[in-house]
Scaffold this motif. Sequence first.
Motif, mmCIF file in Angstrom:
data_model
loop_
_atom_site.group_PDB
_atom_site.id
_atom_site.type_symbol
_atom_site.label_atom_id
_atom_site.label_comp_id
_atom_site.label_asym_id
_atom_site.label_seq_id
_atom_site.Cartn_x
_atom_site.Cartn_y
_atom_site.Cartn_z
ATOM 1 N N LEU C 26 0.815 -1.275 -0.101
ATOM 2 C CA LEU C 26 0.079 -0.132 -0.062
ATOM 3 C C LEU C 26 0.835 1.034 -0.194
ATOM 4 C CD1 LEU C 26 -2.813 1.206 0.271
ATOM 5 C CD2 LEU C 26 -2.722 1.060 2.628
ATOM 6 N N GLY C 43 -4.293 -0.007 8.348
ATOM 7 C CA GLY C 43 -2.973 -0.393 8.396
ATOM 8 C C GLY C 43 -2.572 -1.827 9.190
ATOM 9 N N GLY C 45 -5.028 -4.390 8.459
ATOM 10 C CA GLY C 45 -6.127 -5.479 7.819
ATOM 11 C C GLY C 45 -7.555 -5.665 8.190
ATOM 12 N N ASP C 46 -7.860 -4.622 9.018
ATOM 13 C CA ASP C 46 -9.152 -4.547 9.536
ATOM 14 C C ASP C 46 -10.308 -3.945 8.763
ATOM 15 O OD1 ASP C 46 -8.277 -6.132 11.754
ATOM 16 O OD2 ASP C 46 -7.594 -4.151 12.820
ATOM 17 N N CYS C 47 -9.866 -3.181 7.878
ATOM 18 C CA CYS C 47 -10.921 -2.188 7.027
ATOM 19 C C CYS C 47 -11.062 -2.261 5.634
ATOM 20 C CB CYS C 47 -10.603 -0.817 7.427
ATOM 21 S SG CYS C 47 -9.365 0.046 6.475
ATOM 22 N N GLY C 48 -10.257 -2.915 4.910
ATOM 23 C CA GLY C 48 -10.286 -3.159 3.512
ATOM 24 C C GLY C 48 -10.169 -1.966 2.582
ATOM 25 N N ALA C 49 -10.104 -1.051 3.205
ATOM 26 C CA ALA C 49 -9.963 0.493 2.365
ATOM 27 C C ALA C 49 -8.670 0.291 1.291
ATOM 28 C CB ALA C 49 -9.748 1.513 3.208
ATOM 29 N N CYS C 62 -2.213 -3.227 2.850
ATOM 30 C CA CYS C 62 -1.336 -2.885 3.744
ATOM 31 C C CYS C 62 -0.964 -4.128 4.721
ATOM 32 C CB CYS C 62 -2.356 -2.252 5.011
ATOM 33 S SG CYS C 62 -3.507 -3.248 5.694
#
Lengths: 82, 750, 159
Positions: C26, C43, C45-49, C62
């Motif tokens: 990223l 940063g 791995g929790d949000c998928g953005a 990320c």
Amino acid sequence: MAVKVYLWSSLKKFTNDQDILTLEAKSIGELLGVLERDFPGLKPFLDGGISFAINGELSNPNSNELLPDGAEIYLMQKLKGG
Amino acid sequence: MAKDELAKEFKYIGTRPDRPDGFDKVTGKAKYGADVAAVGMLHGAVLRSPYAHARIKSINFEKAAKLDGVKAIVTRDDFPVGIDGDTLKLLENTIAGEFAYYDGHAIAAVAATSVHIAKEAINEIEVEYEVLPHVIDVDEAIKPEAPVVRENAGDFSVPEGCSPNVASYIEFGIGDINSGFDKADLVKSGRFKTEAAHQGYIEPHACMAQLDHDGQGEMWVCTQGHWYIRQMCASVLGLEASKLCVTPSEIGGGFGGKTTIFIEPLALALSKKSGGRPVKIVMSRAEVLRATGPTASASMDVKIGITKDGYLTSGLVEFRMQGGAFGGSPVSEALQCAFASYNMPAVHHIGYDILANRPRAAAYRAPGSPMAAFAVESLIDEICTDLNLDPIDVRLKNAVKEGDKSSYGPKFKKIGLIETLEATKDHPNYSISLGDNQGRGVAAGYWMNHGGETSVSVSLAEDGSVNVTVGTPDIGGSRASIALMTAETYGIPYNSVRVNIAETGALGFNEPTHGSRATLASGKAVYEAANQTISEMCKRVAKKWQIDPDAVLWDNGYAKPAGPNAGDFSPISIKQIASEMDQTGGPIAGHHEASIRGVGHSFGVHIADVEVDPETGRITVLRYLVAQDAGRAIHPSYVEGQFQGGAVQGIGWALNEEYVYGTDGCLQNAAFLDYRIPVASDLPNIDTVIVEVPNPDHPFGVRGVGETGIAPPLPALANAVAAATNVRLRSLPMSPAKVLKAIKTGSDGC
Amino acid sequence: MTKIHVKTNINGDKVEFLADPRETLLDCLRDHIGLTGSKEGCGTGDCGACSCIFDGDLVSSCLVLGVEAEGKSIETIEGMAGEKELHPLQKKFIEMAALQCGFCTPGILIAAKALLDRNNDPTESEVRYWLAGNLCRCTGYDKIIKAVMETARDIRETA
Ligand code: FES
Ligand code: FES
């Protein structure tokens, strides 16, 4: 011109125990002046920032705003918004 | 505005065109806070307190400064002294002085040639702390013997004998509550608690700042309000605000949390110290959770009296809200919202704003209203159950309407609570039958909405299209709603309108996109500014026709003779007027600046259906309905979006989200994995009903729709869980473990 | 730290960059190649953005190191639209107002495309679970899910 000013009740201790005041004021600026003069204990609250409701309409303080005769004015703590 | 005007059919308003910024946002082109870079740019990082409360005895950054690539280090010593009042609180929160007041409080900041070097340097800064006792929980903090968060923090409003952690106190009411309780057939009371929740915007705070020694500076920042950022940065740094130019980036959510400063003054100070190089700071998610937002946590007592046929006679609330180490919880807003939906003969409100060793609370969508709704609407539901009354009927019997005095004083103008309640009652969701372990909850919510300081400009382009410039960042489609209102005002196609969000130099002052005001206030101002240009266009056409300007009227994008007496001229289009502008007197533009008045109060009613697993305590939301009075929905899709997004934030707050602290006072869940916001698989569709009771004080009837939707879910879900399990949860979040324990013991212990 | 020379393929273009071995994919996309469409929301791995396609797999970029891109082929949001037209998902997202702030949108579009490329007839539950790793704080997901379902239907109808 007489207007009615409604205070929140914890302010009563600065206004001889009244929470509704009938005052002579033609504008918000004048009203603030009168409040400060007659009830100096209110000054820190007024300086800290307040909102008004004038005849039901919420607004930011505008000292030049003219008050209709008999206006009902609520002093409220300054509102936040998200 | 006349009633028939409000009922009139619109050509563009109420349609659902593509948003103007849609293309950029689905292709990755849109530039958010962290998406820019500049030549010579440095990267900043922030050292944060690992303690909940500590005296900072010394900071030694000699080693850090020696690292190759480190260009500047700032501490509190780089900020002005002699600041007091609210500005001091803002500064203290930006960077700690003598004390660190919460886990995550900024201590120092570094600018270096790479992020890695900046982070390395942060680790090399040596801070000597003297750890002090801390307090986290609101009910602990209000005890007289609680550890003192900040000395002499209480203001003039605090009654004698209160805990030193009480920052302010407020009390107000109407009528005689005791005689109200005497008249009641049932008087019920309860204590309710909510935990702090974070706004949870997916974009972390980010900014790039540049500041020269002469105090001229520029900033690029993701914010809801760049004039606020400019004003606040200038005040904590002792700069002249007018010398700072602040450009807002696209913004990845804010919900109130991006209306104040955090890293921005640090970036400016670092830039100045590094000789004016641009400095970019981007927060990590952990920093966002530890040091920004969240909202207050609350402990609330409610007492309500009711007659057996369902009329509310009296209400008393005492709310204690913790808003972090500097005060500023939304307790007065919460009190104003508490009974705002109901016309009650007597109500009394008491509120305490309390300090604790937590980050400074920031505004969060309808600040205070969700907590108030949880307490009051839960208790009303308990009453309905006790008296075997229909929860919507009870609310209908007591609902406020036009002309009623609100629970906090001022009279309501035209409002739509009754219409909204009726819409929920008639909705199929209210009559679907439920199975075992399932329950239905109903709750109402309120937000007063806000107008605020607003400046806009409008100009006619040579090709007959219209440029609109506003100062309210577009968080959720406001470019589209403003373009629709502009198109409607001129009677020109939606695609002929461009909406720009301007930097601070381009317009007069604007409050942020907050208080549900962007569409309401910028829209109202744009309407005024557009009408200035319309009358100028009519004037020019009148000259051409050599008739009186009053004899020219504007109709659907054309100047026309007002009537047969005005003369026989063929209509002239905006396109033609624009193409001739240079020969008829030059550019045509309008602008409007005002403190926007005439906000319309907003009420919403939600119905939640849940199923509770008796073995695990897990709650599944089966169905969810939001009905809310929008006044008028300018772009209905984005109105629905606000309803749905608000509801889901409320669902998260009710079910999962909370700040979890260890005994050391440090936040234990500073990551999205542990601070769990709702994900797609947690939810059903969110059904919506847009009720339209136009706001008589807005040219298009807008009320503002952003905030109310977050309040009802907290009680609606608790009410649904009570219906499903026969157990009342009075504290949030309703996590599976808590629900299971409550099912087993009959209460959640609150 | 000494930088490492990485040769890779991004959205069909050959790309070379120098990566600090600590940098994520990223970081490299955003800071070295200038593709800022992929976002960092966490940063961790929790949000998928930051969702990207990495040699055919949907990943959180990320959680991938930049140096791992060597010899691989990567698809980002910037490569999603065709030369003349937006991808049907992109069009549908705009049309159905499936975005508010738009910050989650690139990641959600990439993830949804990865789903529809595999299965153009998902159930609503499948869509909800597939996208469970992509956080959106603004929309409550309703319009996102509906937009993905409708796009799938359109794709089936034109297939
Ligand atoms: S930034 Fe990669 S998952 Fe959140
Ligand atoms: S649209 Fe804002 S996070 Fe999804």
